[in-house]
Write a protein that holds these residues in place. Structure first.
Motif, mmCIF file in Angstrom:
data_model
loop_
_atom_site.group_PDB
_atom_site.id
_atom_site.type_symbol
_atom_site.label_atom_id
_atom_site.label_comp_id
_atom_site.label_asym_id
_atom_site.label_seq_id
_atom_site.Cartn_x
_atom_site.Cartn_y
_atom_site.Cartn_z
ATOM 1 N N GLY A 174 0.736 -1.184 0.119
ATOM 2 C CA GLY A 174 0.062 -0.152 -0.043
ATOM 3 C C GLY A 174 0.842 1.203 -0.138
ATOM 4 O O GLY A 174 0.526 2.092 -0.761
ATOM 5 N N LEU A 201 -8.102 -3.161 -2.263
ATOM 6 C CA LEU A 201 -7.026 -2.197 -2.022
ATOM 7 C C LEU A 201 -6.521 -1.353 -3.317
ATOM 8 O O LEU A 201 -6.850 -0.057 -3.476
ATOM 9 C CB LEU A 201 -5.642 -2.634 -1.433
ATOM 10 N N TYR A 202 -6.264 -2.206 -4.469
ATOM 11 C CA TYR A 202 -5.860 -1.507 -5.429
ATOM 12 C C TYR A 202 -7.020 -0.711 -6.192
ATOM 13 O O TYR A 202 -6.897 0.397 -6.641
ATOM 14 C CB TYR A 202 -5.385 -2.648 -6.659
ATOM 15 N N ARG A 205 -7.589 2.594 -4.583
ATOM 16 C CA ARG A 205 -6.683 3.769 -4.933
ATOM 17 C C ARG A 205 -6.735 4.086 -6.697
ATOM 18 O O ARG A 205 -6.154 4.766 -7.147
ATOM 19 C CB ARG A 205 -5.252 2.986 -4.818
#
Ligand code: G3P
Ligand code: CA
Length: 248
Positions: A174, A201-202, A205
């Protein structure tokens, strides 16, 4: 379920010699793949060519490094017979030839810059120039295991999407991606099973998740269920069948 983009890895490389004209042609003729993944190097005389390894031995009748041969020398090589005698006579394509073929067939292209073993000077700008000359900035996205190269590429050309290839777990991924300007992450598929939180998570973002090289039905189903954006396979026929069954 959302259908990911489905790409033929090095063309239809499960059944045909990788990165050869027939492998790209058969991915179009025999499958419903959305596009190709492929690999680019620079010859001794400065041509961009399509090949996987930095050296010639494994998939051609040549020897030595690509960087030490002219395009004319490389064009004379056979890149099909190693797979099976029936494919003898296949030859190396230039990057321009592959771009032309993608243009004609309306295929997407994930171009991997092979610059982590041989550090080809100016590869990023040459790839950008070729893509822009074909006006294919929307159809081609690039990736590399060399993350410095991807940083440079994005700084040189914000219009073309970039991706960070990786095949081992990272500490504090991260934090790592906060320092990157890449558009996409390109993890080997097992890494998404090892750390299932990565897809979210990706995505949180704003990054796409493009995974490789998924060759069996069980893992294809698993990657689709995890919500990845793109799957790359040596068997695009099987991949398209599985995606058709699972997706809207
Ligand atoms: O781009 C995905 C995959 O092609 C990366 O590894 O060794 O098959 O080029 P490799
Ligand atoms: Ca590749």
């Amino acid at each position: 379920m959302k259908k990911p983009i489905l790409l033929a890895h090095r063309g239809f490389s499960g059944n045909y010699p990788e990165n050869s004209p027939i492998a790209f042609q058969m991915a179009v003729e025999k499958t419903a793949a959305d596009g190709f993944e492929s690999d680019v190097h620079i010859t001794k005389d400065g041509k961009l060519i399509i090949f996987h390894d930095a050296t010639l031995e494994r998939t051609s009748n040549g020897t030595g490094y690509i960087k030490d041969h002219t395009y004319e020398e490389l064009l004379a090589l056979d890149i099909g017979a190693w797979k099976s005698p029936e494919f003898a006579g296949q030859h190396i394509w230039t990057f321009d030839e592959l771009l032309d073929f993608c243009d004609q067939t309306h295929m997407l292209l994930n171009m991997e810059l092979k610059n982590y073993e041989v550090f080809y000077e100016g590869l990023e700008q040459r790839v950008i120039d070729a893509i822009c000359a074909h006006k294919m900035q929307d159809r081609v996205f690039v990736s590399s295991f060399n993350h410095i190269s991807m940083q440079n590429f994005k700084n040189l050309c914000p219009d073309i999407k970039t991706g960070l290839l990786y095949d081992k777990p990272y500490l504090e991924i991260g934090e790592y991606i906060k320092r990157s300007n890449a558009d996409n992450m390109h993890p080997r598929y097992m890494l998404l099973q090892y750390q299932p939180e990565l897809v979210d998570l990706y995505h949180s973002r704003g990054m796409g998740v493009n995974t490789w090289t998924v060759n069996d039905e069980e893992n294809m189903r698993d990657m689709i269920a995890r919500g990845v954006d793109c799957i790359i396979s040596n068997y695009p026929d099987l991949l398209c069948k599985v995606a058709d069954e699972m997706c809207d």
